[in-house]
Design a protein around this motif. Structure first.
Motif, PDB file in Angstrom:
ATOM      1  N   ALA A  82      61.332 126.858 -57.408  1.00  0.00           N
ATOM      2  CA  ALA A  82      61.471 127.568 -56.133  1.00  0.00           C
ATOM      3  C   ALA A  82      62.364 126.799 -55.171  1.00  0.00           C
ATOM      4  O   ALA A  82      63.208 127.387 -54.470  1.00  0.00           O
ATOM      5  N   LEU A  83      62.217 125.476 -55.133  1.00  0.00           N
ATOM      6  CA  LEU A  83      63.046 124.657 -54.246  1.00  0.00           C
ATOM      7  C   LEU A  83      64.523 124.684 -54.648  1.00  0.00           C
ATOM      8  O   LEU A  83      65.394 124.412 -53.824  1.00  0.00           O
ATOM      9  N   SER A  84      64.781 124.994 -55.923  1.00  0.00           N
ATOM     10  CA  SER A  84      66.153 125.027 -56.406  1.00  0.00           C
ATOM     11  C   SER A  84      66.873 126.328 -56.053  1.00  0.00           C
ATOM     12  O   SER A  84      68.083 126.446 -56.288  1.00  0.00           O
ATOM     13  N   VAL A 117      64.143 113.173 -53.560  1.00  0.00           N
ATOM     14  CA  VAL A 117      62.779 112.747 -53.837  1.00  0.00           C
ATOM     15  C   VAL A 117      62.003 113.839 -54.587  1.00  0.00           C
ATOM     16  O   VAL A 117      61.259 113.554 -55.536  1.00  0.00           O
ATOM     17  N   SER A 118      62.186 115.093 -54.180  1.00  0.00           N
ATOM     18  CA  SER A 118      61.433 116.175 -54.829  1.00  0.00           C
ATOM     19  C   SER A 118      61.741 116.262 -56.313  1.00  0.00           C
ATOM     20  O   SER A 118      60.848 116.546 -57.127  1.00  0.00           O
ATOM     21  N   TRP A 150      65.547 102.644 -50.802  1.00  0.00           N
ATOM     22  CA  TRP A 150      64.892 103.511 -51.778  1.00  0.00           C
ATOM     23  C   TRP A 150      65.696 104.762 -52.106  1.00  0.00           C
ATOM     24  O   TRP A 150      65.330 105.513 -53.008  1.00  0.00           O
ATOM     25  N   GLN A 151      66.782 105.035 -51.390  1.00  0.00           N
ATOM     26  CA  GLN A 151      67.512 106.281 -51.598  1.00  0.00           C
ATOM     27  C   GLN A 151      68.956 106.020 -52.006  1.00  0.00           C
ATOM     28  O   GLN A 151      69.598 105.083 -51.533  1.00  0.00           O
ATOM     29  N   TYR A 170      60.250 114.340 -63.502  1.00  0.00           N
ATOM     30  CA  TYR A 170      59.900 113.328 -64.495  1.00  0.00           C
ATOM     31  C   TYR A 170      58.381 113.266 -64.658  1.00  0.00           C
ATOM     32  O   TYR A 170      57.866 113.161 -65.782  1.00  0.00           O
ATOM     33  N   LEU A 171      57.674 113.328 -63.540  1.00  0.00           N
ATOM     34  CA  LEU A 171      56.212 113.307 -63.590  1.00  0.00           C
ATOM     35  C   LEU A 171      55.678 114.529 -64.330  1.00  0.00           C
ATOM     36  O   LEU A 171      54.751 114.418 -65.141  1.00  0.00           O
TER      37      LEU A 171
END
Length: 479
Positions: free
Chosen positions: A182-184, A199-200, A304-305, A205-206
């Protein structure tokens, strides 16, 4: 010549601009890395890329074929056909999910052979099919077990999730994949900050990891079958090694080896800043003008980014430069918060938007917005005998990034530089306008970098003018 009413103007190639000796240089000596870098493409990479795709497709067909043959005896039982088809859908969907990871794992040899733009395009094509297959797996498997147990769909779905091994994490994986799908959606994606988007997608991977346990424990092709389980585990391990090696180990080793640091931060305009970087043995990066890196500035706020910024000058083996426009949280803050001496980790170089990919002397380069940076760096890598037209689109003259450098490069090498000034509402640029700007467009290698609409228009005009697909060069720096 200036056509003020239409918004088109030209900057003369001779006499009207200041040549800059550092940009002009002498032709590279035969046999050097620079001369090899600017030699025309020979098509070998394209053939290797197609071979890699063929291997992936054959692998998918073999896996599905073996699973289909294995499931045939179950078709005579109640619910058997649905359970078998659900298993096949799960197998194909998971295989495609692993392929999605490989496509954006930044594996160096795959990037070199196919190019980031093609990999991103494949990722966008494959992603919906992977999600649909996994959705079909959930539906078909639930129908099959409901028929076998002679129960309702919702009741059976709850039974499967609540009472089967590894099904709770598998259900969480499915929810994550649906959410990421949906975010895509383009309209949603366009409203998201780069940091949020980046980040999303780590959650994909998870999701793939969470689904692994139930595949081995419950999958009709794997349950109680050590040989098949071993092959599936090996596939997962291979993908994991590719990701860790390409996205973690290789950037870490390169960053430690080259000790990249910010040397200077220069404001180019109210909305753009150039970051100059130095380090050790930068020639060993083998970077080219037009390529990009994923940059990670090691500050308390940004370590981190990673952000994709293209090189805005051809690498000279001692320094690198990127020019960034204020389009997000980090890019808007670089001028005020990034300090000389800051350590930098860089993943790359990526992309095939390079002078080496051309097929002849005749080149037409089109740029708009921040795409000027990649085009400017690529132009600097062209041999001095190249016959080049450059077209730059901008809302106003003040919005043209690195304008003085573009004009200096054009003046020193005899490039024909033209501007199209005005908003898309005030000055409409059509395919016929593009052909008018470069009358022999069909004979050119066409390089285009800029917003999606602008790039699509130029590529359409070039294709209509007869430019073969192999001579169209366009790169997307992010998903």
């Amino acid at each position: 010549m200036t056509l003020e009413r239409s918004g088109f103007s030209t900057a003369g190639a001779v006499g009207s601009v200041r040549p800059v000796p550092a940009l002009s240089g002498l032709p590279p000596a035969p046999g050097t890395r620079a001369s090899r870098r600017t030699s025309p493409a020979d098509g070998t990479s394209t053939r290797r890329g197609r071979s890699a795709l063929a291997v992936a497709i054959v692998g998918l067909v073999v896996v599905i074929g073996l699973a289909l043959a294995d499931s045939l005896p179950t078709w005579r039982f109640d619910g058997g056909p649905f359970i078998a088809l659900g298993g096949l859908a799960a197998l194909a969907g998971t295989y495609l999910s692993l392929a999605l990871i490989v496509l954006v794992a930044r594996v160096p040899w795959i990037e070199r052979e196919l190019g980031h733009q093609r990999l991103v395009a494949l990722h966008r094509v494959v992603a919906p099919y992977a999600l649909m297959l996994i959705g079909a797996h959930v539906l078909l498997t639930t129908i099959g077990y409901a028929q076998e147990a002679r129960s309702g769909l919702l009741a059976e779905l709850w039974t499967i999730v609540a009472h089967s091994a590894w099904m709770v994490p598998a259900a969480a994986a499915f929810v994550l994949m649906v959410a990421l799908g949906a975010l895509s959606y383009r309209r949603i994606r366009s409203r998201m900050r780069h940091e949020t988007w980046w980040v999303s997608h780590l959650y994909f991977y998870l999701a793939v990891a969470l689904a692994f346990g139930h595949q081995l424990e419950l999958g009709t092709f794997f349950a109680g079958r050590p040989a098949q389980q071993t092959l599936w585990i090996a596939l997962y391990v291979a993908v994991a090694l590719l990701v860790v090696g390409s996205r973690v180990a290789l950037p870490l080793v390169r960053s430690l080896r080259h000790d990249l640091r910010v040397a200077d931060v220069v404001r180019e305009s109210p909305g753009a800043v150039s970051v100059h970087l130095t380090g050790r043995d930068l020639h060993r990066l083998d970077a080219e003008g037009g390529q990009f890196f994923q940059w990670r500035f090691l500050t308390r706020s940004w370590w981190w980014q990673a952000h994709p910024y293209s090189l805005s000058a051809s690498p000279d083996g001692r320094t690198l430069r990127i020019t960034v426009t204020a389009s997000g949280d980090q890019s808007a803050a670089l001028a005020s918060r990034l300090r000389p001496g800051t350590r930098v980790w860089a993943e790359g170089p990526y992309g095939v938007f390079t002078a080496r990919r051309r097929h002849g002397r005749r080149v037409a380069a089109f740029a708009a917005g921040s795409g000027v940076t990649a085009v400017r760096a690529m132009l600097e890598d062209l041999p001095t005998d190249a016959d080049v037209d450059v077209v730059v689109r901008a809302r106003s003259a003040s919005d043209i990034l690195l304008r003085a450098e573009l004009e200096a490069l054009a003046g020193s090498r005899g490039y024909r530089l033209r501007y199209v000034i005005g908003t898309r509402f005030d000055v409409t640029l059509t395919a016929s306008d593009i052909v008018a700007l470069v009358p022999d467009l069909g004979a050119c290698d066409v390089f285009v970098c800029g917003p999606a609409g602008f790039a699509a228009l130029v590529l359409e005009a070039a294709s209509t003018a007869g430019v073969p697909a192999a001579r169209l060069h366009h790169e997307s720096f992010a998903l």
